[in-house]
Design a protein around this motif. Structure first.
Motif, PDB file in Angstrom:
ATOM      1  N   ILE A   1      19.815   4.095  60.876  1.00 26.95           N
ATOM      2  CA  ILE A   1      21.092   5.041  60.642  1.00 26.95           C
ATOM      3  C   ILE A   1      21.606   4.783  59.332  1.00 26.95           C
ATOM      4  O   ILE A   1      22.111   5.643  58.652  1.00 26.95           O
ATOM      5  CB  ILE A   1      21.839   4.826  61.897  1.00 26.95           C
ATOM      6  CG1 ILE A   1      21.251   5.578  63.268  1.00 26.95           C
ATOM      7  CG2 ILE A   1      23.283   5.699  61.668  1.00 26.95           C
ATOM      8  CD1 ILE A   1      22.029   5.323  64.433  1.00 26.95           C
ATOM      9  N   LYS A   2      21.912   3.520  59.095  1.00 29.48           N
ATOM     10  CA  LYS A   2      22.585   3.090  58.065  1.00 29.48           C
ATOM     11  C   LYS A   2      21.890   3.550  56.708  1.00 29.48           C
ATOM     12  O   LYS A   2      22.612   4.205  55.493  1.00 29.48           O
ATOM     13  CB  LYS A   2      22.646   1.585  57.874  1.00 29.48           C
ATOM     14  CG  LYS A   2      23.856   1.179  56.729  1.00 29.48           C
ATOM     15  CD  LYS A   2      23.946  -0.445  56.644  1.00 29.48           C
ATOM     16  CE  LYS A   2      24.601  -0.674  55.456  1.00 29.48           C
ATOM     17  NZ  LYS A   2      24.774  -2.115  55.508  1.00 29.48           N
ATOM     18  N   ILE A   3      20.508   3.290  56.509  1.00 34.87           N
ATOM     19  CA  ILE A   3      19.535   3.911  55.447  1.00 34.87           C
ATOM     20  C   ILE A   3      19.659   5.360  55.225  1.00 34.87           C
ATOM     21  O   ILE A   3      19.863   5.697  54.044  1.00 34.87           O
ATOM     22  CB  ILE A   3      18.347   3.067  55.624  1.00 34.87           C
ATOM     23  CG1 ILE A   3      18.454   1.635  55.675  1.00 34.87           C
ATOM     24  CG2 ILE A   3      17.275   3.878  54.572  1.00 34.87           C
ATOM     25  CD1 ILE A   3      17.012   0.994  55.812  1.00 34.87           C
ATOM     26  N   LEU A   4      19.629   5.958  56.411  1.00 38.34           N
ATOM     27  CA  LEU A   4      19.722   7.613  56.304  1.00 38.34           C
ATOM     28  C   LEU A   4      20.863   8.158  55.613  1.00 38.34           C
ATOM     29  O   LEU A   4      20.828   8.911  55.211  1.00 38.34           O
ATOM     30  CB  LEU A   4      19.180   8.029  57.479  1.00 38.34           C
ATOM     31  CG  LEU A   4      17.633   7.626  57.910  1.00 38.34           C
ATOM     32  CD1 LEU A   4      17.491   8.357  59.443  1.00 38.34           C
ATOM     33  CD2 LEU A   4      16.637   8.438  57.202  1.00 38.34           C
ATOM     34  N   GLU A   5      22.144   7.315  56.376  1.00 37.04           N
ATOM     35  CA  GLU A   5      23.210   7.801  55.859  1.00 37.04           C
ATOM     36  C   GLU A   5      23.465   7.803  54.168  1.00 37.04           C
ATOM     37  O   GLU A   5      23.916   8.622  53.593  1.00 37.04           O
ATOM     38  CB  GLU A   5      24.278   7.147  56.519  1.00 37.04           C
ATOM     39  CG  GLU A   5      24.501   7.639  57.905  1.00 37.04           C
ATOM     40  CD  GLU A   5      25.528   6.845  58.622  1.00 37.04           C
ATOM     41  OE1 GLU A   5      26.096   5.894  58.317  1.00 37.04           O
ATOM     42  OE2 GLU A   5      25.758   7.305  59.891  1.00 37.04           O
ATOM     43  N   VAL A   6      22.899   6.350  53.866  1.00 37.39           N
ATOM     44  CA  VAL A   6      23.170   6.097  52.394  1.00 37.39           C
ATOM     45  C   VAL A   6      22.197   7.269  51.514  1.00 37.39           C
ATOM     46  O   VAL A   6      22.631   7.603  50.577  1.00 37.39           O
ATOM     47  CB  VAL A   6      22.505   4.741  51.887  1.00 37.39           C
ATOM     48  CG1 VAL A   6      22.521   4.444  50.446  1.00 37.39           C
ATOM     49  CG2 VAL A   6      23.746   3.850  52.786  1.00 37.39           C
ATOM     50  N   ALA A   7      20.843   7.499  52.100  1.00 40.29           N
ATOM     51  CA  ALA A   7      19.984   8.355  51.390  1.00 40.29           C
ATOM     52  C   ALA A   7      20.682   9.568  51.372  1.00 40.29           C
ATOM     53  O   ALA A   7      20.601  10.419  50.070  1.00 40.29           O
ATOM     54  CB  ALA A   7      18.908   8.546  52.051  1.00 40.29           C
ATOM     55  N   LYS A   8      21.400  10.145  52.360  1.00 36.15           N
ATOM     56  CA  LYS A   8      22.106  11.564  52.330  1.00 36.15           C
ATOM     57  C   LYS A   8      23.132  11.417  51.368  1.00 36.15           C
ATOM     58  O   LYS A   8      23.364  12.539  50.530  1.00 36.15           O
ATOM     59  CB  LYS A   8      22.609  11.931  53.650  1.00 36.15           C
ATOM     60  CG  LYS A   8      23.021  13.168  53.782  1.00 36.15           C
ATOM     61  CD  LYS A   8      23.399  13.529  55.195  1.00 36.15           C
ATOM     62  CE  LYS A   8      23.981  15.036  55.158  1.00 36.15           C
ATOM     63  NZ  LYS A   8      24.555  15.223  56.827  1.00 36.15           N
ATOM     64  N   GLU A   9      24.173  10.560  51.247  1.00 28.31           N
ATOM     65  CA  GLU A   9      25.168  10.340  50.483  1.00 28.31           C
ATOM     66  C   GLU A   9      24.907  10.597  49.069  1.00 28.31           C
ATOM     67  O   GLU A   9      25.666  10.970  47.988  1.00 28.31           O
ATOM     68  CB  GLU A   9      25.864   9.243  50.630  1.00 28.31           C
ATOM     69  CG  GLU A   9      26.777   9.346  52.090  1.00 28.31           C
ATOM     70  CD  GLU A   9      27.471   7.822  52.266  1.00 28.31           C
ATOM     71  OE1 GLU A   9      28.054   7.289  51.240  1.00 28.31           O
ATOM     72  OE2 GLU A   9      27.687   7.612  53.552  1.00 28.31           O
ATOM     73  N   ILE A  10      23.663   9.897  48.688  1.00 30.61           N
ATOM     74  CA  ILE A  10      23.235   9.934  47.143  1.00 30.61           C
ATOM     75  C   ILE A  10      22.128  10.840  46.968  1.00 30.61           C
ATOM     76  O   ILE A  10      21.771  10.742  45.724  1.00 30.61           O
ATOM     77  CB  ILE A  10      22.878   8.439  46.716  1.00 30.61           C
ATOM     78  CG1 ILE A  10      21.517   7.954  47.341  1.00 30.61           C
ATOM     79  CG2 ILE A  10      23.681   7.209  47.055  1.00 30.61           C
ATOM     80  CD1 ILE A  10      20.933   6.673  46.857  1.00 30.61           C
ATOM     81  N   ASN A  11      21.935  11.724  47.823  1.00 32.74           N
ATOM     82  CA  ASN A  11      21.366  12.905  47.663  1.00 32.74           C
ATOM     83  C   ASN A  11      19.561  12.311  46.848  1.00 32.74           C
ATOM     84  O   ASN A  11      19.105  12.794  46.225  1.00 32.74           O
ATOM     85  CB  ASN A  11      21.841  13.721  46.379  1.00 32.74           C
ATOM     86  CG  ASN A  11      23.025  14.359  46.668  1.00 32.74           C
ATOM     87  OD1 ASN A  11      23.163  14.744  47.951  1.00 32.74           O
ATOM     88  ND2 ASN A  11      23.921  14.354  46.061  1.00 32.74           N
ATOM     89  N   TYR A  12      19.350  11.579  47.993  1.00 36.86           N
ATOM     90  CA  TYR A  12      17.792  10.962  47.466  1.00 36.86           C
ATOM     91  C   TYR A  12      16.695  12.012  47.856  1.00 36.86           C
ATOM     92  O   TYR A  12      16.814  12.555  48.993  1.00 36.86           O
ATOM     93  CB  TYR A  12      17.666   9.691  48.311  1.00 36.86           C
ATOM     94  CG  TYR A  12      16.246   9.290  48.561  1.00 36.86           C
ATOM     95  CD1 TYR A  12      15.688   8.659  47.216  1.00 36.86           C
ATOM     96  CD2 TYR A  12      15.270   9.434  49.378  1.00 36.86           C
ATOM     97  CE1 TYR A  12      14.387   8.192  47.221  1.00 36.86           C
ATOM     98  CE2 TYR A  12      14.085   8.983  49.217  1.00 36.86           C
ATOM     99  CZ  TYR A  12      13.407   8.431  48.252  1.00 36.86           C
ATOM    100  OH  TYR A  12      12.166   8.017  48.075  1.00 36.86           O
ATOM    101  N   ALA A  13      16.007  12.315  47.002  1.00 36.74           N
ATOM    102  CA  ALA A  13      14.871  13.480  47.200  1.00 36.74           C
ATOM    103  C   ALA A  13      13.742  12.574  46.845  1.00 36.74           C
ATOM    104  O   ALA A  13      13.229  12.488  45.539  1.00 36.74           O
ATOM    105  CB  ALA A  13      15.051  14.485  46.247  1.00 36.74           C
ATOM    106  N   PRO A  14      12.652  12.165  47.551  1.00 35.86           N
ATOM    107  CA  PRO A  14      11.397  11.482  47.418  1.00 35.86           C
ATOM    108  C   PRO A  14      10.350  12.439  46.613  1.00 35.86           C
ATOM    109  O   PRO A  14      10.621  13.630  46.765  1.00 35.86           O
ATOM    110  CB  PRO A  14      10.878  10.937  48.879  1.00 35.86           C
ATOM    111  CG  PRO A  14      11.711  12.040  49.649  1.00 35.86           C
ATOM    112  CD  PRO A  14      13.083  12.262  49.051  1.00 35.86           C
ATOM    113  N   ASN A  15       9.771  11.720  45.908  1.00 33.67           N
ATOM    114  CA  ASN A  15       8.674  12.554  45.170  1.00 33.67           C
ATOM    115  C   ASN A  15       7.683  12.645  46.220  1.00 33.67           C
ATOM    116  O   ASN A  15       7.045  11.907  46.680  1.00 33.67           O
ATOM    117  CB  ASN A  15       8.314  11.591  44.245  1.00 33.67           C
ATOM    118  CG  ASN A  15       6.987  12.281  43.348  1.00 33.67           C
ATOM    119  OD1 ASN A  15       6.242  12.987  43.936  1.00 33.67           O
ATOM    120  ND2 ASN A  15       7.156  12.035  41.846  1.00 33.67           N
TER     121      ASN A  15
END
Length: 338
Positions: free
Chosen positions: A43-57
């Motif tokens: 949950i923590k990782i997914l929340e951080v990914a969402k906050e920094i707008n992570y878009a994997p290649n």
């Protein structure tokens, strides 16, 4: 929490902000259901990914699939016959399970050991098989705290609850002492390391307990792990006196064994006429000496199979931490014991 807006956010950014390893982030973002990462960490990782707008290649993701199928292997010295042989067995077993091995040598240096764990984490290996060194506890604890799959082989750590595959070192030393006393030896000399490594101390303690129990004259020669050959030569010159007394030497491992045998040859001390010899580990170097050496054979294939099984279970499932598998060494009787 700040990321350069002109720069694509990466999993390294997520790992740094979430306070976990890159490998842990990779597990959460790329693996299927059933990952061994805890729900809170996910949950923590997914929340951080969402906050920094992570878009994997998407291309890289499709190539990577669910995991890297890479395993990191850290040994003290790949040039040592024992470690090169067990590395080969580990590589063979890994290939059967579809993994590729990345190998590094720590040179018994805790800083280099830590650097290798960090390098392998950056390479996003699925897990690591390690031979710990003195002072490596913190590096291993960091891997475990990040829920990273890791297994120790040959060595083990007393203060870290780490899955391990090792040898019955204490018992095999007792077997050696019984074997020598039953052959009527009157003096035993143990040649080992001045070390804190638990598995090597087990060999020493097994020797000490059995000689006390059997009431025989015994000496201990302990040398530092650096510059082994000259130190073994110096100590044997002081401790080994060729008399009518039947004397046997017990060499802790193949490195000390080769150094000790070299001393005997240089000083024209005949084996087994003047002194008998038992050494740990199998190595081609023993065949270079005039007499075939009695030695302890470690079950390398069995150790490799068990190490890969423990690691694969950790990678795929929530396997129990701290499992230790103890394999049995075998005394191979050659001509160096009279």
């Amino acid at each position: 929490m700040s990321i350069n807006k002109m720069k694509r956010a990466s999993i390294k950014d997520i790992a740094r902000i979430a306070g976990v390893s890159v490998a842990t982030v990779s597990y959460v973002l790329n693996r299927k259901e059933g990952s061994r990462i805890s729900e809170a960490t996910k949950i923590k990782i997914l929340e951080v990914a969402k906050e920094i707008n992570y878009a994997p290649n998407k291309i890289a993701r499709s190539l990577k699939m669910s995991n890297s199928k890479l395993i990191g292997l850290i040994v003290p010295d790949i040039s040592n016959d024992f470690f090169s042989n067990i590395a080969r067995w580990i590589e063979n077993e890994a290939m059967k399970l579809g993994y590729t091995i990345l190998i590094g040598s720590s040179d018994e240096n805790p800083d280099k050991f830590r650097q290798l764990t960090e390098l392998f984490s950056e390479q996003q290996v699925d897990g690591m098989i390690v031979v710990p060194v003195v002072g490596s506890d913190d590096a291993i604890k960091k891997l475990l705290n990040n829920e990273y799959p890791v297994v120790s082989v040959d060595y083990y750590l007393e203060n870290v609850n780490l899955p391990a595959v090792t040898l019955n070192n204490f018992e095999i030393s007792e077997i050696i002492v019984d074997y020598l006393i039953d052959h009527n030896f009157e003096e035993l000399i143990y040649v080992g390391y001045n070390t804190k490594l638990p598995h090597l101390l087990d060999r020493q303690r097994g020797f000490e307990r059995k000689v006390r129990e059997r009431g025989i004259i015994a000496k201990k020669v302990l040398v530092d792990m650096k510059d082994v050959t000259p130190k073994v030569h110096t100590e044997l010159k002081k401790q080994l006196k060729i008399t009518s007394k039947k004397t046997a030497l017990y060499f802790l491992n193949n490195k000390i064994g080769i150094a000790g045998l070299n001393y005997l040859v240089r000083n024209k001390i005949k084996v087994p006429e003047d002194v008998s010899v038992i050494a740990f580990d199998e190595t081609d170097a023993y065949t270079l000496f005039p007499t075939e050496v009695t030695y302890i054979r470690q079950p390398l294939e069995e150790m490799a199979v068990n190490a890969l099984k423990l690691l694969d279970d950790q990678i795929k499932n929530f396997s129990e931490k701290g499992t230790r598998i103890i394999c049995s060494g075998e005394l191979i009787k050659m001509k160096s014991v009279k």
